[in-house]
Design a protein around this motif. Structure first.
Motif, PDB file in Angstrom:
ATOM      1  N   PHE A  74       0.588  -1.038  -0.052  1.00 47.29           N
ATOM      2  CA  PHE A  74       0.079   0.075  -0.041  1.00 47.29           C
ATOM      3  C   PHE A  74       0.795   1.333   0.023  1.00 47.29           C
ATOM      4  CE2 PHE A  74      -2.820  -3.309   1.870  1.00 47.29           C
ATOM      5  CZ  PHE A  74      -3.860  -3.133   1.165  1.00 47.29           C
ATOM      6  N   ARG A  75       2.417   1.110  -0.047  1.00 53.04           N
ATOM      7  CA  ARG A  75       3.079   2.286  -0.081  1.00 53.04           C
ATOM      8  C   ARG A  75       3.106   3.149   1.020  1.00 53.04           C
ATOM      9  NH1 ARG A  75       4.681  -0.868  -3.033  1.00 53.04           N
ATOM     10  NH2 ARG A  75       4.648  -0.983  -5.232  1.00 53.04           N
ATOM     11  N   VAL A  76       2.823   2.379   2.075  1.00 56.96           N
ATOM     12  CA  VAL A  76       2.695   3.199   3.554  1.00 56.96           C
ATOM     13  C   VAL A  76       3.869   2.846   4.585  1.00 56.96           C
ATOM     14  CG1 VAL A  76       0.296   3.580   3.052  1.00 56.96           C
ATOM     15  CG2 VAL A  76       0.906   1.554   4.278  1.00 56.96           C
ATOM     16  N   ARG A  77       4.788   2.302   3.867  1.00 62.46           N
ATOM     17  CA  ARG A  77       5.904   2.076   4.698  1.00 62.46           C
ATOM     18  C   ARG A  77       6.640   3.521   5.229  1.00 62.46           C
ATOM     19  NH1 ARG A  77      11.586  -1.515   2.948  1.00 62.46           N
ATOM     20  NH2 ARG A  77      12.434  -1.501   5.158  1.00 62.46           N
ATOM     21  N   GLY A  78       6.803   3.425   6.614  1.00 62.42           N
ATOM     22  CA  GLY A  78       7.125   4.764   7.096  1.00 62.42           C
ATOM     23  C   GLY A  78       6.257   5.610   7.561  1.00 62.42           C
ATOM     24  N   LEU A  79       5.015   5.162   7.190  1.00 67.51           N
ATOM     25  CA  LEU A  79       3.719   6.312   7.278  1.00 67.51           C
ATOM     26  C   LEU A  79       3.022   5.336   8.308  1.00 67.51           C
ATOM     27  CD1 LEU A  79       2.802   7.599   3.946  1.00 67.51           C
ATOM     28  CD2 LEU A  79       3.918   8.918   5.781  1.00 67.51           C
ATOM     29  N   ALA A  80       2.706   4.220   7.836  1.00 65.15           N
ATOM     30  CA  ALA A  80       1.542   3.340   8.843  1.00 65.15           C
ATOM     31  C   ALA A  80       2.237   2.568   9.900  1.00 65.15           C
ATOM     32  CB  ALA A  80       0.701   2.224   7.883  1.00 65.15           C
ATOM     33  N   THR A  81       1.627   2.232  11.031  1.00 65.00           N
ATOM     34  CA  THR A  81       2.213   1.507  11.877  1.00 65.00           C
ATOM     35  C   THR A  81       1.931   0.362  11.969  1.00 65.00           C
ATOM     36  OG1 THR A  81       0.108   2.178  13.408  1.00 65.00           O
ATOM     37  CG2 THR A  81       2.337   3.565  13.726  1.00 65.00           C
ATOM     38  N   SER A  82       0.729  -0.202  11.077  1.00 63.00           N
ATOM     39  CA  SER A  82       0.284  -1.551  10.995  1.00 63.00           C
ATOM     40  C   SER A  82      -0.834  -1.565   9.557  1.00 63.00           C
ATOM     41  CB  SER A  82      -0.509  -1.894  12.135  1.00 63.00           C
ATOM     42  OG  SER A  82      -1.746  -1.520  12.296  1.00 63.00           O
ATOM     43  N   VAL A  83      -0.694  -2.803   9.241  1.00 60.36           N
ATOM     44  CA  VAL A  83      -1.797  -2.876   7.870  1.00 60.36           C
ATOM     45  C   VAL A  83      -2.422  -4.049   8.404  1.00 60.36           C
ATOM     46  CG1 VAL A  83      -1.959  -3.495   5.559  1.00 60.36           C
ATOM     47  CG2 VAL A  83      -0.033  -1.859   6.383  1.00 60.36           C
ATOM     48  N   ALA A  84      -3.865  -4.322   8.144  1.00 61.27           N
ATOM     49  CA  ALA A  84      -4.517  -5.344   8.567  1.00 61.27           C
ATOM     50  C   ALA A  84      -5.731  -5.522   7.343  1.00 61.27           C
ATOM     51  CB  ALA A  84      -5.330  -5.300   9.719  1.00 61.27           C
ATOM     52  N   GLN A  85      -5.649  -6.993   6.905  1.00 59.18           N
ATOM     53  CA  GLN A  85      -6.639  -7.374   5.612  1.00 59.18           C
ATOM     54  C   GLN A  85      -7.752  -8.513   6.281  1.00 59.18           C
ATOM     55  OE1 GLN A  85      -2.911  -7.816   3.390  1.00 59.18           O
ATOM     56  NE2 GLN A  85      -4.297  -6.837   1.804  1.00 59.18           N
ATOM     57  N   GLU A  86      -8.770  -8.244   5.989  1.00 56.71           N
ATOM     58  CA  GLU A  86      -9.881  -9.103   6.237  1.00 56.71           C
ATOM     59  C   GLU A  86     -10.496  -9.384   4.878  1.00 56.71           C
ATOM     60  OE1 GLU A  86     -12.700  -8.293   9.724  1.00 56.71           O
ATOM     61  OE2 GLU A  86     -11.306  -6.782  10.177  1.00 56.71           O
TER      62      GLU A  86
END
Length: 158
Positions: A74-86
């Protein structure tokens, strides 16, 4: 139809940037249609919710694999603290969800079902509610209230 609800968590002041980055990443996908994108401002803050639809479980699985094997999903490395997918499978008696413009307030609810609760839930949902059943996790269903509050809000199945 099959659906994915991805939750990107991060700092409040980075949500717009995370959303834009995720849109770019999803544009490179071989399959899947973006049905909606939301940023939370009530409840658990600091989240971008992304709802996508897939024509088959194969396409959903391929896209999930792409995210898992990507060094920057999702190109959020360095921005997001976590990514969850359901993942969810739409109920067979409901029309597929479709993107639309409706109000500015949405409510996401997840209901975890009791053991053996899917048949009763299917009976209840067959009475006009729109939702989807969860895949690969404890039995649950998810629905989104659109344009809440209203006396009879429409539902978007996921």
């Amino acid at each position: 139809m099959f659906y994915e609800l991805a939750t990107l968590s991060g700092p409040l002041l980075k949500l717009r940037e995370m959303d834009a980055a995720a849109q770019d990443w999803m544009a490179d996908a071989a399959a899947g249609t973006v049905l909606g994108r939301w940023r939370t401002d009530i409840g658990q803050l600091g989240q971008v919710l992304l709802l996508r639809q897939f024509d088959s479980l194969k396409y959903l699985s391929e896209e999930r694999r792409r995210a898992l094997l990507d060094r920057d999903p999702f190109r959020v490395r360095g921005l997001a603290t976590s990514v969850a997918q359901e993942s969810y499978e739409g109920f067979p008696f409901l029309a597929p969800a479709a993107p639309r413009q409706a109000g500015g307030i949405y409510e996401f609810r997840t209901y975890f079902l009791t053991v053996g609760g899917i048949p009763a839930t299917l009976d209840w949902l067959g009475s006009g509610h729109r939702a989807g059943q969860g895949l690969y996790r404890p039995p649950r269903h998810q629905h989104v209230r659109i344009g809440w509050p209203r006396s009879d809000p429409p539902h978007l199945g996921v």
